[in-house]
Design a protein around this motif. Structure first.
Motif, PDB file in Angstrom:
ATOM      1  N   THR A 198       0.808  -1.223   0.000  1.00 49.74           N
ATOM      2  CA  THR A 198       0.000   0.000   0.000  1.00 49.74           C
ATOM      3  C   THR A 198       0.839   1.270   0.000  1.00 49.74           C
ATOM      4  OG1 THR A 198      -0.132   0.039   2.417  1.00 49.74           O
ATOM      5  CG2 THR A 198      -1.851  -1.180   1.241  1.00 49.74           C
ATOM      6  N   CYS A 199       2.147   1.152   0.195  1.00 48.27           N
ATOM      7  CA  CYS A 199       3.007   2.335   0.272  1.00 48.27           C
ATOM      8  C   CYS A 199       3.431   2.786  -1.114  1.00 48.27           C
ATOM      9  CB  CYS A 199       4.257   2.039   1.103  1.00 48.27           C
ATOM     10  SG  CYS A 199       3.904   1.583   2.810  1.00 48.27           S
ATOM     11  N   VAL A 200       3.614   4.100  -1.269  1.00 48.83           N
ATOM     12  CA  VAL A 200       4.132   4.629  -2.523  1.00 48.83           C
ATOM     13  C   VAL A 200       5.572   4.148  -2.691  1.00 48.83           C
ATOM     14  CG1 VAL A 200       4.669   6.712  -3.833  1.00 48.83           C
ATOM     15  CG2 VAL A 200       2.656   6.643  -2.371  1.00 48.83           C
ATOM     16  N   SER A 201       5.957   3.889  -3.942  1.00 49.06           N
ATOM     17  CA  SER A 201       7.281   3.373  -4.271  1.00 49.06           C
ATOM     18  C   SER A 201       8.363   4.003  -3.399  1.00 49.06           C
ATOM     19  CB  SER A 201       7.590   3.659  -5.749  1.00 49.06           C
ATOM     20  OG  SER A 201       8.860   3.190  -6.106  1.00 49.06           O
ATOM     21  N   SER A 202       9.084   3.160  -2.675  1.00 51.43           N
ATOM     22  CA  SER A 202      10.008   3.643  -1.651  1.00 51.43           C
ATOM     23  C   SER A 202      11.248   4.302  -2.246  1.00 51.43           C
ATOM     24  CB  SER A 202      10.442   2.475  -0.757  1.00 51.43           C
ATOM     25  OG  SER A 202       9.337   1.904  -0.105  1.00 51.43           O
ATOM     26  N   LEU A 203      11.739   5.287  -1.533  1.00 56.23           N
ATOM     27  CA  LEU A 203      12.987   5.958  -1.887  1.00 56.23           C
ATOM     28  C   LEU A 203      14.101   5.493  -0.970  1.00 56.23           C
ATOM     29  CD1 LEU A 203      11.631   9.600  -2.167  1.00 56.23           C
ATOM     30  CD2 LEU A 203      12.652   8.351  -4.062  1.00 56.23           C
ATOM     31  N   SER A 204      15.301   5.402  -1.479  1.00 55.32           N
ATOM     32  CA  SER A 204      16.464   5.257  -0.612  1.00 55.32           C
ATOM     33  C   SER A 204      16.781   6.625  -0.024  1.00 55.32           C
ATOM     34  CB  SER A 204      17.668   4.734  -1.402  1.00 55.32           C
ATOM     35  OG  SER A 204      18.099   5.710  -2.344  1.00 55.32           O
ATOM     36  N   ILE A 205      17.597   6.676   1.023  1.00 55.32           N
ATOM     37  CA  ILE A 205      17.984   7.965   1.586  1.00 55.32           C
ATOM     38  C   ILE A 205      18.751   8.781   0.552  1.00 55.32           C
ATOM     39  CG2 ILE A 205      19.409   9.083   3.355  1.00 55.32           C
ATOM     40  CD1 ILE A 205      18.638   6.869   5.268  1.00 55.32           C
ATOM     41  N   ARG A 206      19.578   8.124  -0.252  1.00 53.15           N
ATOM     42  CA  ARG A 206      20.303   8.823  -1.316  1.00 53.15           C
ATOM     43  C   ARG A 206      19.322   9.453  -2.311  1.00 53.15           C
ATOM     44  NH1 ARG A 206      25.338   8.712  -3.168  1.00 53.15           N
ATOM     45  NH2 ARG A 206      25.869   6.892  -1.883  1.00 53.15           N
ATOM     46  N   GLU A 207      18.315   8.673  -2.723  1.00 54.00           N
ATOM     47  CA  GLU A 207      17.328   9.184  -3.681  1.00 54.00           C
ATOM     48  C   GLU A 207      16.531  10.344  -3.089  1.00 54.00           C
ATOM     49  OE1 GLU A 207      16.313   5.167  -6.278  1.00 54.00           O
ATOM     50  OE2 GLU A 207      15.378   5.463  -4.311  1.00 54.00           O
ATOM     51  N   LEU A 208      16.191  10.244  -1.796  1.00 52.96           N
ATOM     52  CA  LEU A 208      15.466  11.325  -1.136  1.00 52.96           C
ATOM     53  C   LEU A 208      16.297  12.605  -1.129  1.00 52.96           C
ATOM     54  CD1 LEU A 208      13.127  12.478   0.555  1.00 52.96           C
ATOM     55  CD2 LEU A 208      14.205  11.472   2.578  1.00 52.96           C
ATOM     56  N   LEU A 240       9.479  15.996   5.191  1.00 56.53           N
ATOM     57  CA  LEU A 240       8.369  16.919   5.403  1.00 56.53           C
ATOM     58  C   LEU A 240       8.761  18.374   5.164  1.00 56.53           C
ATOM     59  CD1 LEU A 240       6.693  15.198   8.447  1.00 56.53           C
ATOM     60  CD2 LEU A 240       5.606  15.698   6.272  1.00 56.53           C
ATOM     61  N   LYS A 241      10.025  18.721   5.371  1.00 59.03           N
ATOM     62  CA  LYS A 241      10.469  20.077   5.057  1.00 59.03           C
ATOM     63  C   LYS A 241      10.465  20.317   3.556  1.00 59.03           C
ATOM     64  CE  LYS A 241      13.875  22.008   7.264  1.00 59.03           C
ATOM     65  NZ  LYS A 241      15.217  22.216   7.875  1.00 59.03           N
ATOM     66  N   ASN A 242      10.458  19.225   2.804  1.00 61.81           N
ATOM     67  CA  ASN A 242      10.439  19.309   1.340  1.00 61.81           C
ATOM     68  C   ASN A 242       9.213  18.599   0.792  1.00 61.81           C
ATOM     69  OD1 ASN A 242      13.370  20.396   0.594  1.00 61.81           O
ATOM     70  ND2 ASN A 242      13.606  18.917   2.254  1.00 61.81           N
ATOM     71  N   GLN A 243       8.093  18.765   1.505  1.00 63.84           N
ATOM     72  CA  GLN A 243       6.894  17.995   1.197  1.00 63.84           C
ATOM     73  C   GLN A 243       6.346  18.249  -0.190  1.00 63.84           C
ATOM     74  OE1 GLN A 243       3.268  20.118   3.322  1.00 63.84           O
ATOM     75  NE2 GLN A 243       5.004  19.993   4.719  1.00 63.84           N
ATOM     76  N   ALA A 244       6.498  19.458  -0.727  1.00 61.52           N
ATOM     77  CA  ALA A 244       5.909  19.775  -2.029  1.00 61.52           C
ATOM     78  C   ALA A 244       6.498  18.897  -3.121  1.00 61.52           C
ATOM     79  CB  ALA A 244       6.112  21.256  -2.353  1.00 61.52           C
ATOM     80  N   VAL A 245       7.829  18.800  -3.172  1.00 60.32           N
ATOM     81  CA  VAL A 245       8.469  18.012  -4.229  1.00 60.32           C
ATOM     82  C   VAL A 245       8.202  16.522  -4.027  1.00 60.32           C
ATOM     83  CG1 VAL A 245      10.718  17.877  -3.048  1.00 60.32           C
ATOM     84  CG2 VAL A 245      10.607  17.642  -5.529  1.00 60.32           C
ATOM     85  N   LEU A 246       8.157  16.101  -2.771  1.00 60.94           N
ATOM     86  CA  LEU A 246       7.905  14.690  -2.488  1.00 60.94           C
ATOM     87  C   LEU A 246       6.470  14.306  -2.828  1.00 60.94           C
ATOM     88  CD1 LEU A 246       9.479  12.272  -1.368  1.00 60.94           C
ATOM     89  CD2 LEU A 246       8.592  12.828   0.901  1.00 60.94           C
ATOM     90  N   ILE A 294      -6.090  -4.554  -3.742  1.00 66.74           N
ATOM     91  CA  ILE A 294      -4.887  -4.361  -4.534  1.00 66.74           C
ATOM     92  C   ILE A 294      -4.301  -2.990  -4.220  1.00 66.74           C
ATOM     93  CG2 ILE A 294      -6.193  -3.443  -6.520  1.00 66.74           C
ATOM     94  CD1 ILE A 294      -4.092  -4.771  -8.332  1.00 66.74           C
ATOM     95  N   GLY A 295      -2.995  -2.927  -4.116  1.00 65.36           N
ATOM     96  CA  GLY A 295      -2.294  -1.653  -4.001  1.00 65.36           C
ATOM     97  C   GLY A 295      -1.762  -1.267  -5.367  1.00 65.36           C
ATOM     98  N   TYR A 296      -1.619   0.047  -5.601  1.00 63.17           N
ATOM     99  CA  TYR A 296      -1.184   0.457  -6.939  1.00 63.17           C
ATOM    100  C   TYR A 296      -0.231   1.652  -6.886  1.00 63.17           C
ATOM    101  CZ  TYR A 296      -5.021   3.807  -6.284  1.00 63.17           C
ATOM    102  OH  TYR A 296      -5.862   4.770  -5.772  1.00 63.17           O
ATOM    103  N   ALA A 297       0.598   1.713  -5.844  1.00 62.79           N
ATOM    104  CA  ALA A 297       1.445   2.895  -5.672  1.00 62.79           C
ATOM    105  C   ALA A 297       2.931   2.618  -5.864  1.00 62.79           C
ATOM    106  CB  ALA A 297       1.214   3.500  -4.290  1.00 62.79           C
ATOM    107  N   PHE A 298       3.277   1.401  -6.271  1.00 59.22           N
ATOM    108  CA  PHE A 298       4.689   1.071  -6.456  1.00 59.22           C
ATOM    109  C   PHE A 298       5.086   1.274  -7.914  1.00 59.22           C
ATOM    110  CE2 PHE A 298       1.783  -2.347  -5.416  1.00 59.22           C
ATOM    111  CZ  PHE A 298       1.590  -2.942  -6.654  1.00 59.22           C
ATOM    112  N   GLU A 299       6.234   0.710  -8.319  1.00 56.23           N
ATOM    113  CA  GLU A 299       6.733   0.940  -9.666  1.00 56.23           C
ATOM    114  C   GLU A 299       5.726   0.446 -10.713  1.00 56.23           C
ATOM    115  OE1 GLU A 299       8.318  -0.504  -7.259  1.00 56.23           O
ATOM    116  OE2 GLU A 299      10.082   0.753  -6.835  1.00 56.23           O
ATOM    117  N   ARG A 303       2.313  11.674  -5.924  1.00 60.50           N
ATOM    118  CA  ARG A 303       1.023  11.790  -6.603  1.00 60.50           C
ATOM    119  C   ARG A 303       1.146  11.422  -8.073  1.00 60.50           C
ATOM    120  NH1 ARG A 303      -0.363  17.473  -3.582  1.00 60.50           N
ATOM    121  NH2 ARG A 303      -1.477  16.588  -1.767  1.00 60.50           N
ATOM    122  N   GLY A 304       2.281  11.755  -8.669  1.00 57.67           N
ATOM    123  CA  GLY A 304       2.507  11.388 -10.062  1.00 57.67           C
ATOM    124  C   GLY A 304       2.496   9.881 -10.256  1.00 57.67           C
TER     125      GLY A 304
END
Length: 334
Positions: free
Chosen positions: A26-36, A225-231, A306-311, A236-237
């Motif tokens: 159910t989680c949106v496709s996860s980011l690594s700390i590097r990717e974040l 959360l300090k960069n919530q807009a870009v995240l 069904i979840g639909y938020a991953f790759e 959402r995309g």
């Protein structure tokens, strides 16, 4: 305290590490700390140094101030003092329910929903009244039916918005109707409330079951959360694109129907085979290495969450396997 087995979590525990195609996530496709760091424009080496140099003390007991300030920007009129962090939404749910509900209380909870919201108050000794979310009503609460359930003993009205598993989303007007009936002030995820008596009760209980969140978790959460807009734009995309992919697939399947979700990352798919959902999902996993959550975990048979938020490629591959299984069931039914 005895509590029911947590159906959806036990199902996921059994299969999610074994599935080649996990459509139950159910989680949106996860980011690594590097990717974040790269996504929000922070130097990864500087952030890594902060992580490895951080002493692993308890940290701020009621939540890091910088993190809570970032959380307030998600709301219109909350202060950091009206927020307390927890170990995920499941921790916040547990905190509120255990701090506020007592034996003999009445709790109204929607169904289907995340089982925790029903089973914890039931285990505490409260009477849980279920408010069914009906497909023909878009899985939205019926205000008049809710009014009929409310009594002098009602301690909480528990909503899940957007709903899990249906993806139904209540409008502002619909939420206001519930507020007019219940005067509820709790928003779950992290705990956010204007009611200082509620906050005091939750913080008192929290001393027994949490104390504080991990500092490294809070550092990463603060960065996000300090960069919530870009995240949020990124997440959402992914969700919007995948919802289109899922909708296209559903329309091609003669044995699948649904009510398209309005929000969230999950949907309920209904199938027309005479097969219990647990057996359906168990066979799908064993024969096609594909994980879905049976509707029986939410007391809705002949359905699948069904979840639909991953790759997107993973979603397409998993739905392709699900389509093969549906074709096989069609052959077996002839």
């Amino acid at each position: 305290m005895k509590i029911k087995d947590f159906g959806v979590e036990q199902w996921m525990n059994e299969y999610e590490t074994k599935a080649k195609y996990n459509l139950g996530e159910t989680c949106v496709s996860s980011l690594s700390i590097r990717e974040l760091c790269e996504l929000v424009g922070v130097d990864v080496n500087d952030f890594a140094k902060q992580l490895v140099d951080r002493r692993l003390t308890y940290g701020a007991i009621e939540g890091a101030v910088e993190l809570k300030e970032a959380i307030t920007r998600l709301y219109q009129n909350l202060t950091p003092d009206e927020i307390v962090t927890e170990h995920g939404a499941i921790g916040a749910n547990n905190l509120v329910l255990n701090a506020l509900v007592e034996p003999g209380d009445e709790v109204i909870a929607v169904t289907p929903t995340y089982q925790q919201l029903q089973s914890i108050p039931e285990a505490i000794g409260a009477t849980v009244k279920l408010l069914p979310l009906k497909r023909e009503n878009g899985y939205l609460p019926d205000a008049e039916q809710l009014r009929g359930l409310v009594s002098d003993k009602t301690k909480l009205i528990v909503l899940n918005n957007p709903d899990n598993p249906t993806g139904a989303l209540m409008s502002q007007a619909g939420l206001q109707t519930i507020v007019d009936i219940s005067l509820a002030g709790i928003r779950l995820g992290w705990l956010a409330t204007h009611d200082q008596a509620v906050m005091k009760a939750c913080l008192s209980y929290r001393d027994y079951e949490t104390i504080s969140c991990g500092q490294l978790d809070e550092m990463v959460g603060t960065l996000a959360l300090k960069n919530q807009a870009v995240l949020l734009e990124r997440n959402r995309g992914i969700v919007r694109e995948n919802l289109k992919v899922l909708e296209e697939w559903v329309h091609q399947q003669p044995h699948i129907t649904w009510l398209k979700p309005k929000a969230g990352t999950t949907a309920l798919l209904y199938y027309d085979f005479d097969l219990p959902s647990t057996i359906f999902c168990d066979r799908l996993m064993k024969e096609y290495e594909t994980l879905l959550v049976p509707g029986s975990c939410f007391d809705i048979e002949n359905s699948l969450r069904i979840g639909y938020a991953f790759e997107t490629t993973h979603l397409r591959d998993g739905m392709n396997q699900l389509g093969k299984f549906l074709a096989k069931l069609e052959q077996e039914a002839r």
